[in-house]
Write a protein that holds these residues in place. Sequence first.
Motif, PDB file in Angstrom:
ATOM      1  N   ARG A 170      36.168  51.692  54.694  1.00  0.00           N
ATOM      2  CA  ARG A 170      36.115  52.457  53.443  1.00  0.00           C
ATOM      3  C   ARG A 170      37.143  51.859  52.481  1.00  0.00           C
ATOM      4  NH1 ARG A 170      36.756  58.961  52.747  1.00  0.00           N
ATOM      5  NH2 ARG A 170      34.790  58.859  53.886  1.00  0.00           N
ATOM      6  N   ILE A 171      36.745  51.689  51.245  1.00  0.00           N
ATOM      7  CA  ILE A 171      37.685  51.219  50.220  1.00  0.00           C
ATOM      8  C   ILE A 171      38.061  52.425  49.359  1.00  0.00           C
ATOM      9  CG2 ILE A 171      38.088  49.606  48.320  1.00  0.00           C
ATOM     10  CD1 ILE A 171      37.383  48.175  50.974  1.00  0.00           C
ATOM     11  N   ALA A 172      39.325  52.839  49.446  1.00  0.00           N
ATOM     12  CA  ALA A 172      39.854  53.843  48.520  1.00  0.00           C
ATOM     13  C   ALA A 172      40.315  53.026  47.315  1.00  0.00           C
ATOM     14  CB  ALA A 172      41.002  54.609  49.160  1.00  0.00           C
ATOM     15  N   LEU A 173      39.447  52.930  46.308  1.00  0.00           N
ATOM     16  CA  LEU A 173      39.612  51.897  45.275  1.00  0.00           C
ATOM     17  C   LEU A 173      40.429  52.365  44.071  1.00  0.00           C
ATOM     18  CD1 LEU A 173      37.265  49.137  44.358  1.00  0.00           C
ATOM     19  CD2 LEU A 173      38.126  50.506  42.468  1.00  0.00           C
ATOM     20  N   ALA A 174      41.675  51.868  44.011  1.00  0.00           N
ATOM     21  CA  ALA A 174      42.501  52.101  42.815  1.00  0.00           C
ATOM     22  C   ALA A 174      42.469  50.864  41.917  1.00  0.00           C
ATOM     23  CB  ALA A 174      43.929  52.417  43.223  1.00  0.00           C
ATOM     24  N   ASN A 175      42.441  49.683  42.556  1.00  0.00           N
ATOM     25  CA  ASN A 175      42.549  48.409  41.847  1.00  0.00           C
ATOM     26  C   ASN A 175      41.294  48.133  40.998  1.00  0.00           C
ATOM     27  OD1 ASN A 175      42.012  45.061  42.626  1.00  0.00           O
ATOM     28  ND2 ASN A 175      43.747  45.679  41.390  1.00  0.00           N
ATOM     29  N   LYS A 176      41.313  48.664  39.762  1.00  0.00           N
ATOM     30  CA  LYS A 176      40.108  48.596  38.920  1.00  0.00           C
ATOM     31  C   LYS A 176      39.779  47.173  38.492  1.00  0.00           C
ATOM     32  CE  LYS A 176      42.463  51.372  36.293  1.00  0.00           C
ATOM     33  NZ  LYS A 176      42.730  52.475  35.400  1.00  0.00           N
ATOM     34  N   GLU A 177      40.815  46.294  38.404  1.00  0.00           N
ATOM     35  CA  GLU A 177      40.567  44.919  37.948  1.00  0.00           C
ATOM     36  C   GLU A 177      39.535  44.226  38.848  1.00  0.00           C
ATOM     37  OE1 GLU A 177      43.594  46.233  38.492  1.00  0.00           O
ATOM     38  OE2 GLU A 177      44.849  45.958  36.706  1.00  0.00           O
ATOM     39  N   THR A 178      39.516  44.580  40.136  1.00  0.00           N
ATOM     40  CA  THR A 178      38.537  44.013  41.069  1.00  0.00           C
ATOM     41  C   THR A 178      37.108  44.308  40.625  1.00  0.00           C
ATOM     42  OG1 THR A 178      39.966  43.982  42.978  1.00  0.00           O
ATOM     43  CG2 THR A 178      37.663  44.344  43.430  1.00  0.00           C
ATOM     44  N   LEU A 179      36.853  45.540  40.236  1.00  0.00           N
ATOM     45  CA  LEU A 179      35.490  45.902  39.816  1.00  0.00           C
ATOM     46  C   LEU A 179      35.182  45.353  38.433  1.00  0.00           C
ATOM     47  CD1 LEU A 179      34.601  49.499  40.950  1.00  0.00           C
ATOM     48  CD2 LEU A 179      33.998  47.322  41.955  1.00  0.00           C
ATOM     49  N   VAL A 180      36.206  45.211  37.608  1.00  0.00           N
ATOM     50  CA  VAL A 180      35.961  44.671  36.267  1.00  0.00           C
ATOM     51  C   VAL A 180      35.565  43.202  36.378  1.00  0.00           C
ATOM     52  CG1 VAL A 180      37.007  44.127  34.036  1.00  0.00           C
ATOM     53  CG2 VAL A 180      37.469  46.332  35.130  1.00  0.00           C
ATOM     54  N   CYS A 181      36.302  42.426  37.179  1.00  0.00           N
ATOM     55  CA  CYS A 181      36.010  40.986  37.195  1.00  0.00           C
ATOM     56  C   CYS A 181      34.800  40.658  38.060  1.00  0.00           C
ATOM     57  CB  CYS A 181      37.239  40.157  37.562  1.00  0.00           C
ATOM     58  SG  CYS A 181      37.785  40.298  39.244  1.00  0.00           S
ATOM     59  N   ALA A 182      34.582  41.412  39.133  1.00  0.00           N
ATOM     60  CA  ALA A 182      33.502  41.011  40.059  1.00  0.00           C
ATOM     61  C   ALA A 182      32.740  42.218  40.589  1.00  0.00           C
ATOM     62  CB  ALA A 182      34.108  40.217  41.214  1.00  0.00           C
ATOM     63  N   GLY A 183      32.567  43.218  39.759  1.00  0.00           N
ATOM     64  CA  GLY A 183      31.960  44.477  40.221  1.00  0.00           C
ATOM     65  C   GLY A 183      30.569  44.320  40.793  1.00  0.00           C
ATOM     66  N   GLU A 184      29.768  43.443  40.180  1.00  0.00           N
ATOM     67  CA  GLU A 184      28.392  43.316  40.679  1.00  0.00           C
ATOM     68  C   GLU A 184      28.386  42.740  42.099  1.00  0.00           C
ATOM     69  OE1 GLU A 184      27.736  41.466  37.064  1.00  0.00           O
ATOM     70  OE2 GLU A 184      26.062  42.766  36.450  1.00  0.00           O
ATOM     71  N   LEU A 185      29.226  41.716  42.319  1.00  0.00           N
ATOM     72  CA  LEU A 185      29.302  41.107  43.660  1.00  0.00           C
ATOM     73  C   LEU A 185      29.868  42.095  44.670  1.00  0.00           C
ATOM     74  CD1 LEU A 185      30.806  37.534  43.013  1.00  0.00           C
ATOM     75  CD2 LEU A 185      28.461  38.163  43.542  1.00  0.00           C
ATOM     76  N   VAL A 186      30.917  42.803  44.269  1.00  0.00           N
ATOM     77  CA  VAL A 186      31.599  43.724  45.182  1.00  0.00           C
ATOM     78  C   VAL A 186      30.656  44.874  45.570  1.00  0.00           C
ATOM     79  CG1 VAL A 186      33.476  45.445  45.304  1.00  0.00           C
ATOM     80  CG2 VAL A 186      33.928  43.166  44.395  1.00  0.00           C
ATOM     81  N   MET A 187      29.970  45.449  44.599  1.00  0.00           N
ATOM     82  CA  MET A 187      29.078  46.575  44.896  1.00  0.00           C
ATOM     83  C   MET A 187      27.885  46.117  45.732  1.00  0.00           C
ATOM     84  SD  MET A 187      30.734  49.088  43.682  1.00  0.00           S
ATOM     85  CE  MET A 187      29.610  50.451  43.911  1.00  0.00           C
ATOM     86  N   ALA A 188      27.384  44.906  45.449  1.00  0.00           N
ATOM     87  CA  ALA A 188      26.241  44.397  46.218  1.00  0.00           C
ATOM     88  C   ALA A 188      26.648  44.169  47.669  1.00  0.00           C
ATOM     89  CB  ALA A 188      25.736  43.088  45.603  1.00  0.00           C
ATOM     90  N   ARG A 189      27.834  43.607  47.849  1.00  0.00           N
ATOM     91  CA  ARG A 189      28.300  43.329  49.225  1.00  0.00           C
ATOM     92  C   ARG A 189      28.554  44.642  49.973  1.00  0.00           C
ATOM     93  NH1 ARG A 189      26.518  40.590  52.435  1.00  0.00           N
ATOM     94  NH2 ARG A 189      27.927  40.104  54.127  1.00  0.00           N
ATOM     95  N   ALA A 190      29.078  45.638  49.272  1.00  0.00           N
ATOM     96  CA  ALA A 190      29.321  46.940  49.917  1.00  0.00           C
ATOM     97  C   ALA A 190      27.991  47.570  50.327  1.00  0.00           C
ATOM     98  CB  ALA A 190      30.095  47.860  48.971  1.00  0.00           C
ATOM     99  N   ALA A 191      26.972  47.434  49.479  1.00  0.00           N
ATOM    100  CA  ALA A 191      25.660  48.006  49.819  1.00  0.00           C
ATOM    101  C   ALA A 191      25.086  47.285  51.039  1.00  0.00           C
ATOM    102  CB  ALA A 191      24.715  47.873  48.619  1.00  0.00           C
TER     103      ALA A 191
END
Length: 383
Positions: free
Chosen positions: A116-137
């Motif tokens: 589980r990612i308790a996500l505070a680090n918003k810069e991660t989703l800003v720079c690579a959100g599509e990749l990160v969300m796809a990989r999580a799915a």
Amino acid sequence: MVKCISVLGATGSIGRQSLTVAAHLGIPVAAITAEKNIRLLEEQARLHSPRIAAVYDEKAASELRTALADTSVRVVSGPEGLLEAATAAEADCVVTGVSGSVGLLPTLAAIEQKKRIALANKETLVCAGELVMARAAETGAEIVPVDSEHSAIFQSLGGALRHPGLRRILLTASGGPFLGLTGAETYHKTPAEAIAHPNWSMGAKISVDSATMMNKGLEFIEAMRLFGVTPEQITVLIHPRSVVHSAVEYVDGSVVAQLASPDMVLPIQLALTWPERKPSPAPDLDLFSAGDLRFLPPDLENTPCLGLAMEAAKRGGTAPAILSAANEAAVGLFLREKLCFGQIYECVAGALGSIEIIDAPSLEDILAADGRAREFVYGAVRG
Ligand code: NDP
Ligand code: MG
């Protein structure tokens, strides 16, 4: 509730509060990390007995290794150390409390391990959100937002990131310390003035982002990625009291919001206990003394960073990564008094106007765009 956590950025504002919440809930800590604040990291290691303490700075890491020689804590260093902390086998959850895009690779590594990612680090989703969300799915790793607005949206959606009946997100913003001032009035504001936030006590970088309103711009993109909405589906509202933490509007016209006192302990705790709720050490909200809960439209003319981020959100590709990295570099220079407050916007706008934007970027494209944006800003200041 999660069983064991790793806390990235343990010495920061989010990290310190995460360790307090973990102690309150009796959750063991597998790993803690810092960039260089080994004095506090040593204290935290002695208090929470993690297996791993990761220090980004190599020299500071070797000092901490000596200081913790009488314990069983393993001290690791550099980017690999951060990855080791993010993938500690016994942790089923990683709190991403580091500041900046340095959080991207450890977050992806934890996602690969289905934590589980308790996500505070918003810069991660800003720079690579599509990749990160796809990989999580793909891996099934849960992402639970810690950012108070996104936690509010998550809660207003009934504890989900998607809802077929969602029409619009109402993203609230306090307006920061310079609410109501013109661009000319804020141009020469000092770091001390920019960091003095009226409602929240946070790390230096996010406090400056709140003053420029870039924070709301980053959160706009964070919300698009987390909740799968278009820019047109997000409305930003200035809400100076920070009591309504954000809301969603459903297709039938119902608006559901989450309210609480402005205290990050609450969203941090929720990201660890969800889907359960537990009593929290955060102060209760007293609506009788909450004051005037008014909402105003943002002033894009005098807080141009917000408009710039919304444009980058619409442009997509590597534009958000360029925006975020240029901003990180410019804010760092502002905090070291090498730039004045108004130049933060100029640097980010310059980077976005000069660096080639790549569509459907790979991870390598994103990391390269991040590097180019930083170089652009440092180059502009060197002249
Ligand atoms: P802080 O500046 O208080 O803490 C940052 C943490 O990250 C520290 O532990 C710091 O270590 C570490 N760190 C910084 N740079 C590096 C690096 N290059 N490598 C490894 N570690 C590093 O930040 P915040 O806690 O305020 O914010 C953390 C994140 O959470 C940000 O992305 C922010 O946007 C987000 N957030 C924060 C909120 C808040 O209330 N603070 C609210 C919502 C979101 P060291 O102490 O050694 O410098
Ligand atoms: Mg926020």
